[in-house]
Scaffold this motif. Structure first.
Motif, PDB file in Angstrom:
ATOM      1  N   ILE A 166       0.837  -1.205   0.000  1.00  0.00           N
ATOM      2  CA  ILE A 166       0.000   0.000   0.000  1.00  0.00           C
ATOM      3  C   ILE A 166       0.877   1.261   0.000  1.00  0.00           C
ATOM      4  N   LEU A 167       1.958   1.237   0.754  1.00  0.00           N
ATOM      5  CA  LEU A 167       2.872   2.384   0.764  1.00  0.00           C
ATOM      6  C   LEU A 167       3.444   2.644  -0.629  1.00  0.00           C
ATOM      7  N   GLU A 168       3.818   1.573  -1.327  1.00  0.00           N
ATOM      8  CA  GLU A 168       4.362   1.715  -2.690  1.00  0.00           C
ATOM      9  C   GLU A 168       3.337   2.358  -3.617  1.00  0.00           C
ATOM     10  N   ILE A 169       2.085   1.927  -3.485  1.00  0.00           N
ATOM     11  CA  ILE A 169       1.022   2.482  -4.331  1.00  0.00           C
ATOM     12  C   ILE A 169       0.802   3.959  -4.011  1.00  0.00           C
ATOM     13  N   LEU A 170       0.817   4.293  -2.736  1.00  0.00           N
ATOM     14  CA  LEU A 170       0.567   5.678  -2.327  1.00  0.00           C
ATOM     15  C   LEU A 170       1.692   6.615  -2.765  1.00  0.00           C
ATOM     16  N   VAL A 171       2.943   6.213  -2.537  1.00  0.00           N
ATOM     17  CA  VAL A 171       4.053   7.119  -2.852  1.00  0.00           C
ATOM     18  C   VAL A 171       4.290   7.237  -4.349  1.00  0.00           C
ATOM     19  N   SER A 172       3.737   6.317  -5.140  1.00  0.00           N
ATOM     20  CA  SER A 172       3.875   6.443  -6.592  1.00  0.00           C
ATOM     21  C   SER A 172       3.083   7.644  -7.111  1.00  0.00           C
ATOM     22  N   ASN A 173       2.189   8.170  -6.274  1.00  0.00           N
ATOM     23  CA  ASN A 173       1.463   9.418  -6.565  1.00  0.00           C
ATOM     24  C   ASN A 173       1.978  10.484  -5.590  1.00  0.00           C
ATOM     25  N   ARG A 174       2.662  11.466  -6.111  1.00  0.00           N
ATOM     26  CA  ARG A 174       3.305  12.447  -5.231  1.00  0.00           C
ATOM     27  C   ARG A 174       2.334  13.128  -4.286  1.00  0.00           C
ATOM     28  N   SER A 175       1.096  13.255  -4.713  1.00  0.00           N
ATOM     29  CA  SER A 175       0.098  13.919  -3.870  1.00  0.00           C
ATOM     30  C   SER A 175      -0.291  13.066  -2.664  1.00  0.00           C
ATOM     31  N   HIS A 176       0.129  11.788  -2.664  1.00  0.00           N
ATOM     32  CA  HIS A 176      -0.250  10.889  -1.572  1.00  0.00           C
ATOM     33  C   HIS A 176       0.927  10.516  -0.681  1.00  0.00           C
ATOM     34  N   VAL A 177       2.060  11.214  -0.818  1.00  0.00           N
ATOM     35  CA  VAL A 177       3.227  10.879   0.001  1.00  0.00           C
ATOM     36  C   VAL A 177       2.936  11.124   1.478  1.00  0.00           C
ATOM     37  N   ARG A 178       2.277  12.229   1.790  1.00  0.00           N
ATOM     38  CA  ARG A 178       1.953  12.520   3.193  1.00  0.00           C
ATOM     39  C   ARG A 178       0.931  11.521   3.742  1.00  0.00           C
TER      40      ARG A 178
END
Length: 432
Positions: A166-178
């Motif tokens: 899930i972290l990999e999926i989220l950080v692949s979108n810069r808007s979801h890094v936080r």
């Protein structure tokens, strides 16, 4: 439109029914060993599908799995669900969710998860692994994040591998890094402890966002949490530092890595060598190249070429020749990039004899010189009055099957005319 939809629904139901309940003749063949009373009962149930007793969850599961059309598979699933006293196997749910997810029918997945929960099926972490992967491939970070909390609602404890996916999926979108960072910080409240891979994922994301200080904080946190950084952890941080032109700090990190017994991978060295060369710290870059083998990592063609390019870029082509010699003695053969870079560098520096020698060696080994390299050598030779040698280079290039650029001809032809090399010019032009 309503009539069309009605006909489609009836047709789908009919198809589902025909898949689940075979014709009477087929059922008689399947159950020919039954007693007369059993056959009579079977005949009655064939006439009334609502009272079928022979349809097993396993058979429905196989029917669902065999369907290429996910919507037809869903029709079969729904039709079987409406039969009295029928309960799907957990495997049927799993197979159908996979079919629907791969075809991007995500609303049906949500519906099936609700049914699984309401009917109190014991679910496995594997189901959620598949769902997370489906949402990742569809670039749906919010749904992937929601899956983490769905697991908790099912009393299915998420594993570190679920968190990391899930972290990999989220950080692949810069808007979801936080958002990923918040999940990372709160995961322990749900019984999931981040591992080294979790830290690496967040560190990489922060480095790519230029937030080196946060990446460093995470790196140091690993030691506080009794986690051991791996080679990738160090490499991620070194790459981030080099992007910020903090190459000295990156080299210090390499030293720390070596002192702790880690063996840096080839990509770590490539990152540092490239950054040192760009900062014009060629001496340090060459020393690092020489240390690689001693520290358990044999330099490859990429490492050598990085140094060759660095020296040639700074007008130090003779030093690049020494690197090429080292390369050969260490069992690493020069490639097309090595030769092209070196010949061009020697030409720019005015070392035409060396350039000509490496050009010949290059073609002997089957490499084709780029037209710009040929142009540089021919131009250099012509500029110092060595027209005969320039013609010889051109002749070898043509014999090798390569075609010089038009600009090369514009240089050599007028020069040949001035030198009254008419016979030689005719010979070369015939080949052209």
């Amino acid at each position: 439109m309503h009539q069309t939809l009605l006909r489609s629904t009836i047709a789908g139901t009919t198809r589902a029914r025909s898949f689940i309940f075979p014709p009477k003749s087929q059922s008689l063949l399947l159950y020919s060993s039954k007693t007369h009373n059993q056959k009579q009962h079977q005949s009655q149930t064939d006439q009334n599908p609502q009272e079928h007793k022979f349809v097993s969850p396993l058979r429905v599961q196989k029917l669902i799995a065999s369907q290429k059309d996910p919507l037809l598979a869903k029709e079969i699933f729904d039709y079987a669900s409406r039969q009295p006293n029928f309960k799907h196997s957990y495997s049927s749910y799993l197979v159908l969710i996979l079919k629907l997810g791969r075809s991007k029918y995500f609303s049906f997945i949500d519906e099936l998860l609700v049914r699984l929960k309401s009917e109190k099926y014991p679910v496995t972490p594997t189901l959620f692994s598949y769902i997370i992967k489906i949402y990742g491939e569809a670039n749906l970070p919010e749904k992937a994040l929601r899956t983490f909390y769905n697991m908790i609602e099912f009393n299915c404890k998420p594993l570190p591998k679920h968190l990391n996916s899930i972290l990999e999926i989220l950080v692949s979108n810069r808007s979801h890094v936080r958002v990923a960072f918040d999940l990372f910080k709160n995961a322990h409240r749900h019984g999931v402890l981040p591992n080294t891979e979790s830290y690496n994922t967040l560190m990489r994301a922060f480095c790519l966002n230029g937030e080196i200080s946060l990446a460093y904080q995470l790196f140091n946190k690993m030691f506080q949490r009794d986690l051991v950084p791996d080679v990738e952890s160090y490499r991620i941080l070194m790459q981030g530092l080099c992007r910020k032109a903090q190459v000295n700090t990156a080299v210090d990190l390499l030293e720390d890595m070596l002192n702790k017994g880690f063996v840096p991978d080839t990509l770590s060295y490539t990152t540092l060598l490239n950054s040192l060369c760009r900062k014009k710290k060629l001496r340090e870059a060459y020393k690092l190249l020489c240390r690689m083998k001693v520290k358990g990592c044999n330099p490859d063609i990429v490492h050598y070429n990085t140094i060759v390019v660095g020296f040639c870029r700074e007008g130090r082509a003779m030093d690049a020749c020494k690197v090429l010699d080292d390369m050969t003695s260490n069992g690493c053969l020069p490639n097309l990039v090595s030769y092209r870079t070196l010949v061009r560098g020697l030409c720019d520096q005015g070392s035409l004899d060396g350039a000509k020698r490496y050009m010949e060696e290059m073609m002997e080994k089957g490499f084709s010189p780029h037209f710009s390299v040929v142009h540089a050598l021919v131009k250099g030779l012509c500029s110092v009055g060595r027209v005969e040698e320039a013609c010889g280079v051109l002749w070898e290039v043509l014999r090798h099957g390569d075609v010089p650029h038009a600009d090369t001809w514009f240089i050599i032809v007028p020069t040949m005319c001035e030198e009254t090399e008419e016979g030689r010019m005719d010979e070369v032009l015939k080949k052209f």
